[in-house]
Design an enzyme around this catalytic site. Structure first.
Site, PDB file in Angstrom:
ATOM      1  N   CYS A   1     -20.971  16.761  -0.516  1.00 26.90           N
ATOM      2  CA  CYS A   1     -21.095  16.648   0.885  1.00 26.90           C
ATOM      3  C   CYS A   1     -19.556  16.934   1.323  1.00 26.90           C
ATOM      4  CB  CYS A   1     -21.483  15.406   1.226  1.00 26.90           C
ATOM      5  SG  CYS A   1     -21.751  15.558   3.102  1.00 26.90           S
TER       6      CYS A   1
ATOM      7  N   GLU B   1     -24.609  22.489   4.682  1.00 23.40           N
ATOM      8  CA  GLU B   1     -24.598  22.946   3.199  1.00 23.40           C
ATOM      9  C   GLU B   1     -24.887  24.294   3.210  1.00 23.40           C
ATOM     10  OE1 GLU B   1     -23.675  22.901   0.136  1.00 23.40           O
ATOM     11  OE2 GLU B   1     -24.235  20.976   0.220  1.00 23.40           O
TER      12      GLU B   1
END
Length: 226
Positions: A2, A103
């Site tokens: 992340c 993402e």
């Protein structure tokens, strides 16, 4: 991993969601990147506080703080074993408020960014760790985000995702007296569709502008669907 997220919720929403006693004023952010200061929820004086910490954990034993640039994430599977994280996992756990995260999906034309959030647009709490590093000229409080295997939605983009805690588990996660081994079961992927939750919360993911690739870009357009 992340490596980029947002926090566009109001301070009132964050205070309510995380039951804060102390807090700092924050501005809405749409492109939070590693090495920046980020708001973190942690235990303090018998309650919870919101404090700004540097994203990228610097272990207390590190010779130089630059090591934090490589410590933006900790893997749930090994967080209790890695020398960089095991001390913090025992006593210094925190929650990182977020509105969503980004993402990237590999395509023939390059990496396409996606934005992932809850459909109800309410804040989510990412499991994290924090640490104090004392150098000859400065003291740095820093943090890392814990990741785990991806759920059905995120898995179409990447095999990892941040650990999203249920509000019912906030107290347990932040309590330094809790046996850390009992917390491993919390470090799981958030279900993309789970009607048993009260209230039911579902995730969504959609393509966004490649402007997010540059952390200097910071505006609400970054989370608008293409």
């Amino acid at each position: 991993m992340c490596g980029r997220f947002t926090l566009a919720s109001s301070i009132e929403e964050i205070i309510k969601q995380f039951q804060l006693g102390k807090y700092v004023e924050i501005t809405k952010r749409y492109n939070i990147a590693p090495s920046q200061l980020i708001p973190v929820v942690r235990s303090a004086d018998g309650g919870r506080e919101l404090k700004m910490l540097k994203w990228g954990l610097v272990p207390s034993w590190a010779k130089k703080p630059e090591i934090g640039n490589r410590m933006i994430n900790a893997r749930a599977e090994t967080v209790n074993e890695k020398p960089s994280f095991r001390a913090a996992f025992k006593k210094r756990r925190c929650i990182v408020p977020a509105s969503g995260f980004y993402e990237w999906k590999r395509t023939k034309s390059g990496k396409q960014p996606y934005y992932i959030r809850m459909k109800d647009k309410k804040p989510l709490g990412i499991a994290g760790l924090w640490e104090i590093w004392e150098g000859p000229k400065e003291v740095i409080e820093s943090c890392t985000l814990i990741t785990t295997g991806a759920n059905e939605i995120v898995g179409k983009l990447h095999d990892r995702m941040p650990v999203i805690l249920s509000p019912n588990d906030y107290d347990k996660w932040l309590d330094s007296a809790v046996d850390p081994e009992s917390l491993k079961k919390l470090l799981r992927s958030f279900p993309s569709h789970d009607p048993s939750q009260e209230p039911s919360r579902e995730m969504e993911a959609y393509e966004v502008s490649k402007e997010v690739n540059d952390p200097k870009n910071e505006n609400i357009r970054l989370i608008e669907p293409l």
